[in-house]
Design an enzyme around this catalytic site. Structure first.
Site, PDB file in Angstrom:
ATOM      1  CG  ASP A  59      47.626  76.158  40.467  1.00 53.03           C
ATOM      2  OD1 ASP A  59      47.118  77.153  39.840  1.00 53.03           O
ATOM      3  OD2 ASP A  59      48.670  75.229  40.050  1.00 53.03           O
ATOM      4  CG  ASP A  60      44.314  76.720  37.403  1.00 54.96           C
ATOM      5  OD1 ASP A  60      44.882  77.419  37.718  1.00 54.96           O
ATOM      6  OD2 ASP A  60      44.523  75.690  36.627  1.00 54.96           O
ATOM      7  CB  CYS A  95      49.725  79.766  36.909  1.00 53.48           C
ATOM      8  SG  CYS A  95      48.300  78.580  36.864  1.00 53.48           S
ATOM      9  CG  ASP A 324      46.565  80.369  40.914  1.00 54.10           C
ATOM     10  OD1 ASP A 324      45.545  79.976  40.774  1.00 54.10           O
ATOM     11  OD2 ASP A 324      47.661  79.931  40.311  1.00 54.10           O
ATOM     12  CG  HIS A 325      44.269  81.887  37.741  1.00 52.55           C
ATOM     13  ND1 HIS A 325      43.373  80.852  37.293  1.00 52.55           N
ATOM     14  CD2 HIS A 325      45.634  81.377  37.754  1.00 52.55           C
ATOM     15  CE1 HIS A 325      44.513  79.694  36.896  1.00 52.55           C
ATOM     16  NE2 HIS A 325      45.559  80.095  37.040  1.00 52.55           N
TER      17      HIS A 325
END
Length: 955
Positions: A59-60, A95, A324-325
């Site tokens: 995540d991130d 997200c 996710d990014h």
């Protein structure tokens, strides 16, 4: 006796062998004990026909700031034994939209999850796109699917999404401690114990257990798992054993770090300056904490790979690692965040290992998040559904990035999008265009200043006036303030010379009844027999009834004789006379000085006497309660109508002497029909008596003139009461008994709205010092992190995003072009040539020719509306060359195409020409047959000279 040397050496050798056997025996027994499970697995057929699939999603996690360089286990297990996707992107760097694209294989404009709040895990999402995630297709063909970790930001844990057989879904957003998960339909709460509750370790342990149990019970069924890690998302709580690492690591300081201001970029970066020293310290500490949280992810990857190796499933398993990014820390002066269209936010790490993938291969083709779902289905041998916008890149992996086996050339252009067009954003765009062009735009201060000159905004506030204008001495600006204490409904406006009675007491609410019942239950001996009944509060009696009772009892006074003397009570004209209950009551009990009660003997002997006496006591108590209620009403009325000493024109001068001189024409004073000074009440039905009812005072000082007479409206129903409706929709009048329930419902709704407004006010007060126009700003304080290393340099403000940061971009990478083209909701356009400016420091939109700009704009519009993989696959053709050159390239492409077609035809002409008779008996050549079989193939006359090898297009 002498021992030979040979014998001595033999004995020593035997001792060494014995010791080695004794030492190695426990190890061998332990190995047999713990390896018994794996030996049993090896004796049976453990591998399924289809491969296992494991997806690890962080995540991130950034790709360009160097976070992967500090994960040695993941890099050695996945990069060295698999493929690296060099150009992996996400379509939306947020997200929930990005994860929704991962699950569905669709662009944001097709699954309609635009932000982390809008439609994120909403009922609409659950009814439509969630039912078509890739797990449903895998589950239908026999895969044992499992999801562990963060799902969607607004997932509330009330259900298990379709397609997942094992479900450990995190409720709401990423956290490491003090969270709740839905464990196969049961909500489990976790606290702050590292050994039991650390989420990253929990995901690793549960996934490994699911994998082991699945292969033990269902050895021939493939497994598909998603490990959605919370790291390195905030609050960045790392494991205790890693909290001392990476103290002076500053690899996040790229060339675009703290590169500000940027007047050639979008509105947000135009208004973002360089970071302050406290911001720089914070970004360094934040990057350190992010790397610490990723160490647990590195351990989890190693644990999963090791378990697959022990099960003998590693060679038959695809393992994908991605995020996710991306993320930024100080780039272009932005302290932290995401949601930007630049490389540091849209690029993600993507490593894949599995059967058929060459180790250490690097693939340069562009892939994005929407391609993962079709690729996973392709790994399982399932064709991608039509609604998916992505395309499987499994053929690229199996061929090491070479396109020979691909039917069509791989795409070189993708879409980046964030947000959608709304009425509010259109208004913002028009406003900014007006500000830019200075056409028809009036600032807020000028608009308020012009409104302050209007009479409807002057002080003091008048009836029906909502706002008034005042000048702020501190800022020197004019401001609008709401008028307070002004009744909005004209039926409730109390006139100056009106005397209205007090309002009636409200009924006991449910909360009060519950408190009273609880109190009574705690003070009685038999609570199981206790059945309380709450008597509804009596409505206020009219004072004219009180006056009538007074006159009635005063007439009866001479005929009543009692044992006690009540002469002193009748000196007061407002004292209540003896009632029928008091007159009929015979005193049989009395209270002594020591607070003991003594009654006559017949009370203790005769049951009927006891019952009658008790009934008479109950009636007397009820009578006294009524009298007390009436006295309270009189007291309230007196408090409300208290005169002032300086009042000269009202009822303050009316004394007892004046009241004695009142004429007989004066009507009784009631609460429902108060003293009216003027014309009749238009809000009530007309009285049959046409004579005016008013207060006529003989004293000249107390007479109210006709010009002071005003209409008095007291206790008249509100206009809104007539408009109230019940649940069926029927209009309710003021006399309808249901009106009270509707009013209570409205009151509760009003209270909830007021609480919501108060919460918003409190939030505004918290961000009073951290707020900028059209920006989303936050305050970072010392209490944000609960685990070391802690932040102790005090609070500061930063603005990571703006309300107008909505964009649509085209990202193109091929052998010649490498650029980013964006269009923002404000009308701003940016273009960055990565070949010349890899860090996107300069906006080169003015270097483009108009034809090139128009061509890219058309591609962007096509991608914004595309649906399906065929429609969303676009290849960019450069427009820098001249028209003649473009035509020559088109002709060369046609020649190559026709050459390939002729080659196929020559292969079929190795035999003689096939002849067949048609209906007319004519010969049909192979050329005619081939044309009939390929009607869509473009055919041109070819001039072929044998021996020359050249093919020319005939005229």
């Amino acid at each position: 006796m002498r021992v030979s040397a040979t014998t001595t050496l033999g004995v020593a050798f035997c001792l060494l062998v014995t010791l080695h056997y004794v030492e190695s025996r426990p190890k061998e027994q332990s190995r047999r004990k713990h390896g018994r499970y794996y030996q049993r697995r090896a004796s049976r057929k453990t591998k399924s026909d289809k491969p296992n699939i494991v997806v690890v999603m962080t995540d991130d996690q950034d790709s360009l700031l160097g976070s992967m360089d500090y994960m040695p286990k993941t890099m050695s297990l996945l990069q060295d034994f698999g493929a690296t996707m060099k150009n992996a992107f996400v379509s939306t760097p947020m997200c929930c939209p990005s994860r929704s694209s991962f699950l569905t294989g669709m662009y944001v404009h097709n699954h309609n999850v635009y932000t982390n709040n809008d439609n994120c895990s909403s009922p609409q999402w659950q009814m439509t796109h969630e039912r078509r995630n890739f797990a449903t297709y895998l589950s239908n063909v026999g895969y044992r699917t499992g999801y562990f970790g963060k799902y969607l930001n607004e997932y509330n844990g009330s259900y298990i999404p379709p397609g997942w057989r094992e479900w450990v879904g995190l409720i709401k957003n990423s956290r490491f401690y003090n969270y709740s998960v839905n464990f196969n339909g049961r909500i489990t709460k976790h606290k702050d114990n590292y050994y039991k509750d650390y989420l990253t370790d929990l995901i690793a342990n549960d996934s490994v257990t699911f994998l082991k149990v699945s292969k033990q019970i269902y050895p021939q069924k493939p497994v598909m798992m998603v490990l959605a890690m919370p790291a390195p998302h905030g609050p960045e709580d790392s494991a205790p054993q890693y909290q001392h690492l990476f103290e002076n690591v500053t690899s996040h300081r790229t060339p675009s770090w703290n590169y500000a201001p940027n007047p050639d970029k979008q509105w947000l970066l135009q208004h973002t300056g360089k970071m302050e020293p406290i911001h720089i310290e914070f970004t360094d500490l934040l990057y350190r904490k992010r790397l610490q949280t990723l160490q647990s992810v590195d351990d989890a990857v190693y644990k999963v790979v090791k378990e697959l190796d022990n099960l003998g499933e590693l060679d038959n398993t695809y393992i994908l690692y991605t995020s996710d990014h991306g993320y930024h820390l100080g780039q272009f002066g932005l302290v932290k965040g995401k949601a930007m269209p630049y490389e540091f936010d849209v690029r993600v790490p993507l490593y894949i290992r599995g059967p058929g993938i060459r180790p250490k291969s690097v693939i340069s083709e562009m892939v994005q998040m929407i391609d993962l779902a079709p690729t996973i289905l392709d790994m399982a041998g399932i064709a991608a559904p039509e609604q998916m916008d992505g395309e499987s890149f499994l053929k690229l992996l199996q061929n090491g990035g070479r396109n020979e086996a691909v039917d069509l050339p791989w795409r070189d252009t993708i879409l980046l999008e964030r947000g959608k067009i709304t009425a509010r954003k259109i208004k913002i765009r028009e406003k900014m265009e007006a500000m830019k062009n200075n056409i028809g735009f009036v600032s807020k201060d000028n608009r308020v200043m012009s409104d302050c000159s209007k009479p409807e905004f002057q002080v003091p506030c008048k009836p029906y006036q909502k706002w008034f204008c005042h000048h702020d001495q501190i800022t020197g600006k004019y401001r609008m303030t709401k008028c307070r204490n002004i009744q909005k409904d004209r039926h409730h406006i109390k006139k100056k010379n009106c005397i209205c009675p007090p309002k009636t007491q409200k009924a006991i609410n449910k909360r009060e009844k519950r408190i009273q019942k609880k109190f009574l239950l705690s003070h009685i001996n038999y609570p199981h027999k206790f059945k309380p009944r709450f008597i509804r509060n009596k409505r206020s009696e009219y004072l004219d009834d009180v006056s009538a009772q007074l006159s009635h009892y005063e007439g009866k006074l001479g005929r009543i004789r009692t044992r006690r003397s009540f002469a002193s009570d009748y000196d007061d004209p407002f004292a209540f006379p003896l009632s029928i209950e008091e007159y009929n009551y015979v005193k049989k009990c009395r209270v002594l000085l020591n607070d003991t009660v003594v009654c006559t003997k017949d009370i203790y002997v005769d049951v009927n006497t006891w019952k009658k006496h008790k009934q008479s006591l109950d009636k007397l108590i009820e009578h006294y309660k009524q009298q007390i209620d009436k006295l309270k009403e009189i007291r309230k009325y007196l408090k409300h109508s208290r005169p002032t000493d300086q009042q000269t024109g009202g009822l303050a001068d009316v004394t007892m002497e004046t009241s004695e001189t009142m004429t007989t024409e004066t009507t009784p004073m009631t609460t429902r029909q108060p003293i009216r000074l003027g014309s009749r009440d238009r809000g009530r039905p007309r009285n049959n008596n046409k004579a005016k009812t008013g207060l006529m005072i003989t004293d000249n000082k107390s007479v109210i003139s006709s010009d002071q007479q005003q209409v008095c409206r007291c206790n008249t129903p509100l206009r809104s009461d007539y408009l109230l409706r019940d649940r069926v929709g029927r209009k309710l009048s003021a006399d309808d008994p249901l009106i009270y329930k509707v009013r209570r419902r409205k009151t509760n709704r009003h209270q909830r709205n007021q609480e919501r407004k108060n919460r918003k006010k409190r939030k505004k007060l918290k961000k009073k010092d951290c707020n900028k126009t059209m920006m989303n700003c936050f305050t970072q304080n010392n209490n944000h992190w609960k685990t070391p290393p802690l932040w102790n340099l005090g609070p500061f403000c930063f603005c990571p995003n703006a309300n107008n940061n909505t964009y649509w971009c085209v990202r193109t990478i091929n052998k010649k072009d490498n650029f980013l083209y964006c269009e923002f909701i404000t009308g701003f356009i940016s273009y960055y040539d990565m070949n010349k400016d890899p860090h996107q420091l300069r906006n080169a939109v003015h270097d483009l020719e108009y034809a090139t700009l128009q061509h890219i704009h058309e591609i962007l519009n096509k991608l914004r509306k595309c649906k399906g993989a065929k429609d969303c696959t676009v290849r960019y053709s450069s427009t820098n060359t001249s028209t003649s050159t473009r035509q020559q390239n088109i002709k060369k492409g046609r020649k190559r195409k026709l050459k390939r077609q002729n080659k196929e035809r020559r292969q079929h002409k190795t035999t003689k020409k096939q002849t067949s008779a048609n209906n007319n008996g004519q010969e049909v050549t192979f050329e005619q047959t081939w044309r009939a079989a390929n009607p869509t193939v473009e055919y041109m006359t070819l001039n072929f000279e044998p021996g020359s090898g050249d093919i020319g297009v005939g005229e």
